[in-house]
Design a protein around this motif. Structure first.
Motif, PDB file in Angstrom:
ATOM      1  N   HIS A  81     -51.324  51.840  62.832  1.00  0.00           N
ATOM      2  CA  HIS A  81     -52.326  52.569  62.438  1.00  0.00           C
ATOM      3  C   HIS A  81     -53.957  52.090  62.351  1.00  0.00           C
ATOM      4  O   HIS A  81     -54.846  52.476  62.418  1.00  0.00           O
ATOM      5  N   HIS A 109     -57.652  52.048  63.770  1.00  0.00           N
ATOM      6  CA  HIS A 109     -58.620  53.007  63.401  1.00  0.00           C
ATOM      7  C   HIS A 109     -60.242  51.611  62.554  1.00  0.00           C
ATOM      8  O   HIS A 109     -61.095  51.816  63.339  1.00  0.00           O
ATOM      9  N   GLU A 111     -59.182  64.798  65.357  1.00  0.00           N
ATOM     10  CA  GLU A 111     -58.290  65.489  64.979  1.00  0.00           C
ATOM     11  C   GLU A 111     -58.311  66.297  64.335  1.00  0.00           C
ATOM     12  O   GLU A 111     -59.365  66.493  63.402  1.00  0.00           O
ATOM     13  N   ASP A 146     -57.578  61.331  57.255  1.00  0.00           N
ATOM     14  CA  ASP A 146     -55.811  60.623  58.024  1.00  0.00           C
ATOM     15  C   ASP A 146     -55.223  61.236  57.072  1.00  0.00           C
ATOM     16  O   ASP A 146     -55.645  61.065  56.029  1.00  0.00           O
ATOM     17  N   HIS A 205     -50.683  53.545  55.789  1.00  0.00           N
ATOM     18  CA  HIS A 205     -51.668  52.690  56.281  1.00  0.00           C
ATOM     19  C   HIS A 205     -51.424  51.289  55.456  1.00  0.00           C
ATOM     20  O   HIS A 205     -50.452  50.962  53.957  1.00  0.00           O
TER      21      HIS A 205
HETATM   22 ZN   LIG Z   1     -55.807  57.906  62.259  1.00  0.00          ZN
END
Ligand SMILES: [Zn+2]
Length: 235
Positions: free
Chosen positions: A99, A103, A179, A201, A205
């Motif tokens: 993830h 990014h 998103e 988000d 992460h």
């Molecule tokens: Zn993301």
């Protein structure tokens, strides 16, 4: 509402919890959880819910009407049960690394070429990544992957925190991944990669880019005039 511990600390591998409700014997809600529900391009977590010595395998986690539902492999859990959640950490950690890698690549491509990121789907063994860009060749892409890999060899902090919606929306490109964020959310969770990117988000992460390791290109596809799709994976 279930307390979403994974949003605060993505490194929690276990937590105690109390069963709040059980539907059809196998759809379980808890007072708090470390299990990430499928959404925002990130797959659900798997693992176990332990009740004393009995293990209930968590086979799916989703969000339904705002509630996080854990699907377990067999009946036996009851409301008020005291349980212990244990993540399949190997799977989750790989998803965290992927993830963050996604990014970084999105930010580099966007900054360097103006490409808009139109989709992003993590899988356990690869990442699928859609963006719109007219000029596109494999050599260019390899160049960006090399830049990303260079960053993954350096100490760059990744942080997450909440900002009031109004303040968050002032950050240029804060909703890069296209998103959807419900308009009534008073605060947005921001994932910041120091010096590179700030994104609204809800995913999990890693704390430092060094944890990503390295990524390689798997394949590329043209999906129409400006639509490009690439697949990459961790090595
Ligand atoms: Zn993301």
């Amino acid at each position: 509402m279930t307390k979403t511990l994974f949003l605060e600390d993505s490194y929690l591998r276990e937590c105690p919890a109390i069963v709040v409700s059980v539907k059809d014997g196998k759809y379980v809600t808890l007072d708090q959880t470390i299990f990430y529900p499928k959404g925002g391009g990130q797959p659900y977590d798997t693992g176990k819910i332990m009740k004393d010595a009995e293990a209930f395998d968590v086979v799916y986690v989703g969000k339904f009407s705002g509630e996080i539902s854990h699907e377990v492999d067999h009946a036996g859990l009851e409301p008020s049960d005291k349980v212990c959640c244990i993540l399949n950490w190997e799977r989750r950690y790989r998803l965290m690394r992927s993830h963050t890698a996604a990014h970084v690549l999105a930010a580099l491509l966007n900054k360097g070429t103006g490409a808009l990121i139109t989709g992003n789907q993590l899988e356990e063994d690869h990442v699928r990544f859609d963006f719109s860009l007219e000029r596109f060749d494999k050599a260019l892409l390899e160049e960006y992957l090399a830049k990303a890999n260079e960053l993954f060899g350096t100490d760059v902090d990744v942080k997450w925190y909440e900002l009031p919606r109004e303040e968050a929306m002032k950050i240029p490109g804060v909703v890069k991944m296209a998103e959807a964020f419900p308009p009534d959310l008073p605060a947005l969770r921001i994932v910041e990669i120091a010096g590179l990117d700030r994104q609204a988000d809800g995913g999990t992460h890693v704390r430092n880019l060094r944890e990503v390791g390295k990524v390689v290109l798997v394949k590329t596809e043209n999906k129409g005039k400006n639509n490009r799709r690439i697949y990459f994976r961790l090595i």
